[in-house]
Scaffold this active site. Structure first.
Site, PDB file in Angstrom:
ATOM      1  N   ASN A   1     -10.422  -2.620  -6.780  1.00 23.28           N
ATOM      2  CA  ASN A   1      -9.572  -1.657  -7.492  1.00 23.28           C
ATOM      3  C   ASN A   1     -10.117  -1.290  -8.890  1.00 23.28           C
ATOM      4  O   ASN A   1      -9.686  -0.302  -9.486  1.00 23.28           O
ATOM      5  CB  ASN A   1      -8.133  -2.166  -7.639  1.00 23.28           C
ATOM      6  CG  ASN A   1      -7.325  -2.078  -6.348  1.00 23.28           C
ATOM      7  OD1 ASN A   1      -6.391  -2.841  -6.127  1.00 23.28           O
ATOM      8  ND2 ASN A   1      -7.684  -1.134  -5.473  1.00 23.28           N
TER       9      ASN A   1
ATOM     10  N   ASP B   1       0.829  -1.201   0.000  1.00 21.52           N
ATOM     11  CA  ASP B   1       0.000   0.000   0.000  1.00 21.52           C
ATOM     12  C   ASP B   1       0.870   1.261   0.000  1.00 21.52           C
ATOM     13  O   ASP B   1       1.966   1.253   0.565  1.00 21.52           O
ATOM     14  CB  ASP B   1      -0.895  -0.024   1.245  1.00 21.52           C
ATOM     15  CG  ASP B   1      -2.108   0.874   1.091  1.00 21.52           C
ATOM     16  OD1 ASP B   1      -2.335   1.393  -0.021  1.00 21.52           O
ATOM     17  OD2 ASP B   1      -2.829   1.052   2.088  1.00 21.52           O
TER      18      ASP B   1
HETATM   19  C1  FPP Z   1      -1.135   0.169  -3.751  1.00 26.83           C
HETATM   20  O1  FPP Z   1      -0.834   1.529  -3.802  1.00 26.83           O
HETATM   21  C2  FPP Z   1      -0.549  -0.618  -4.855  1.00 26.83           C
HETATM   22  C3  FPP Z   1      -1.214  -1.097  -5.970  1.00 26.83           C
HETATM   23  C4  FPP Z   1      -2.659  -0.878  -6.193  1.00 26.83           C
HETATM   24  C5  FPP Z   1      -0.554  -1.869  -7.042  1.00 26.83           C
HETATM   25  C6  FPP Z   1       0.779  -2.413  -6.702  1.00 26.83           C
HETATM   26  C7  FPP Z   1       1.363  -3.234  -7.775  1.00 26.83           C
HETATM   27  C8  FPP Z   1       2.703  -3.450  -7.909  1.00 26.83           C
HETATM   28  C9  FPP Z   1       3.682  -2.845  -6.998  1.00 26.83           C
HETATM   29  C10 FPP Z   1       3.255  -4.326  -8.987  1.00 26.83           C
HETATM   30  C11 FPP Z   1       2.736  -5.709  -9.075  1.00 26.83           C
HETATM   31  C12 FPP Z   1       3.311  -6.411 -10.218  1.00 26.83           C
HETATM   32  C13 FPP Z   1       2.773  -7.476 -10.891  1.00 26.83           C
HETATM   33  C14 FPP Z   1       3.548  -8.104 -11.979  1.00 26.83           C
HETATM   34  C15 FPP Z   1       1.441  -8.034 -10.585  1.00 26.83           C
HETATM   35  P1  FPP Z   1      -2.037   2.564  -3.848  1.00 26.83           P
HETATM   36  O2  FPP Z   1      -2.259   2.967  -5.260  1.00 26.83           O
HETATM   37  O3  FPP Z   1      -3.225   1.960  -3.185  1.00 26.83           O
HETATM   38  O4  FPP Z   1      -1.444   3.742  -3.011  1.00 26.83           O
HETATM   39  P2  FPP Z   1      -2.297   4.818  -2.181  1.00 26.83           P
HETATM   40  O5  FPP Z   1      -3.022   4.063  -1.111  1.00 26.83           O
HETATM   41  O6  FPP Z   1      -1.235   5.728  -1.632  1.00 26.83           O
HETATM   42  O7  FPP Z   1      -3.218   5.501  -3.131  1.00 26.83           O
END
Ligand code: FPP
Length: 261
Positions: free
Chosen positions: A86, A38
């Site tokens: 999401n 996160d």
């Molecule tokens: C959360 O941050 C993260 C995600 C929604 C996606 C994370 C994915 C990766 C790091 C790569 C995965 C790779 C593969 C190949 C499947 P957020 O957007 O929720 O952050 P925020 O809470 O600050 O908005």
């Protein structure tokens, strides 16, 4: 799982104060470590950057954690990449994530091959955009014979949906006359989850300070230990991972009983 001492020492050389391998009990490394990644968006916006840059930085962090877990001899590393909720994000961000997933998987295949990592997906990847789904299927097949760490990527995953799916599958068996209802037990439910055959997570790491489970591995985390850090996912690194494992090793796990197992 077995680990290579030389490679392990090299990967964790130059430890910050209090975080060296010497503090670690290698006989008690969690078999399955799970990450709720996160804070990518907040990492980016706090730097005046686009959220997309946060996701790209998040991928770099995931790469480091994959390598670190392989070096430590972890059996299973799972990571929550995209939840069923999401899809509610702006279409542009969903498209970008789907593109990044496919690109990352292709880019990281050499690493996964070199490190003998097997990849499985938790979630309904059949519902992903065609290109992402095809890349996932191709990559999974390429890593199928690997015998090292299992990397379980939760994509289009929801814990409640997973349990409902297991119930549906079991109900089908009952309807077909292949199963008596009184034979439905915890093992049978577990065998019908996406994680069938994998050990339950012993340590769940959540970055960016939120104190939520967010519909993640609801069945499997029954006895997991939680480690929550304020660090945003892109800043989470091998030292953060060591700190989490040290915290895990410092706890007494009772599994509902009175003394540790
Ligand atoms: C959360 O941050 C993260 C995600 C929604 C996606 C994370 C994915 C990766 C790091 C790569 C995965 C790779 C593969 C190949 C499947 P957020 O957007 O929720 O952050 P925020 O809470 O600050 O908005």
């Amino acid at each position: 799982m077995r680990y290579n001492e030389t490679k392990l020492a090299a990967y964790f050389a130059d430890a910050p104060e209090g975080l060296g391998l010497e503090y670690l009990d290698m006989a008690r490394i969690p078999r399955h470590i799970s990450c709720i990644m996160d804070g990518n968006g907040r990492w980016a916006t706090s730097r005046g950057m686009q959220r997309a840059e946060g996701h790209k930085a998040g991928i770099v962090a995931l790469r480091e954690i994959i390598t670190a877990c392989v070096r430590l001899g972890v059996d299973v590393l799972s990571a929550y990449a995209f939840s069923t909720e999401n899809w509610n994000r702006p279409q542009r961000e969903v498209d970008l994530l789907m593109h990044l997933f496919a690109k990352t998987f292709i880019d990281e295949l050499p690493l996964l091959k070199r490190e003998n990592v097997r990849v499985v997906f938790l979630g309904d990847i059949g519902a992903l955009p065609e290109r992402t789904r095809k890349v996932f299927e191709y990559g999974m097949a390429e890593c199928e014979a690997h015998t090292g760490m299992v990397l379980a990527l939760a994509v289009n995953y929801g814990g409640r949906a997973e349990i409902a799916r297991a119930a549906r599958r079991i109900a089908e068996l009952v309807r077909a006359g292949e199963l008596e209802p009184d034979r439905v037990d915890e093992d049978l439910v577990a065998a019908n989850l996406y994680t069938a055959g994998l050990p339950d997570p012993e340590l769940v790491i959540r970055t960016s300070g939120e104190l939520r489970v967010s519909n993640y591995l609801l069945w499997q985390i029954a006895y997991a230990e939680f480690y929550i850090t304020d660090t945003y996912w892109p800043d989470f690194d091998r030292w953060g991972l060591l700190d989490a494992i040290l915290s895990f090793q410092g706890r007494e796990r009772r599994f509902g009983g009175l003394t540790s197992k």
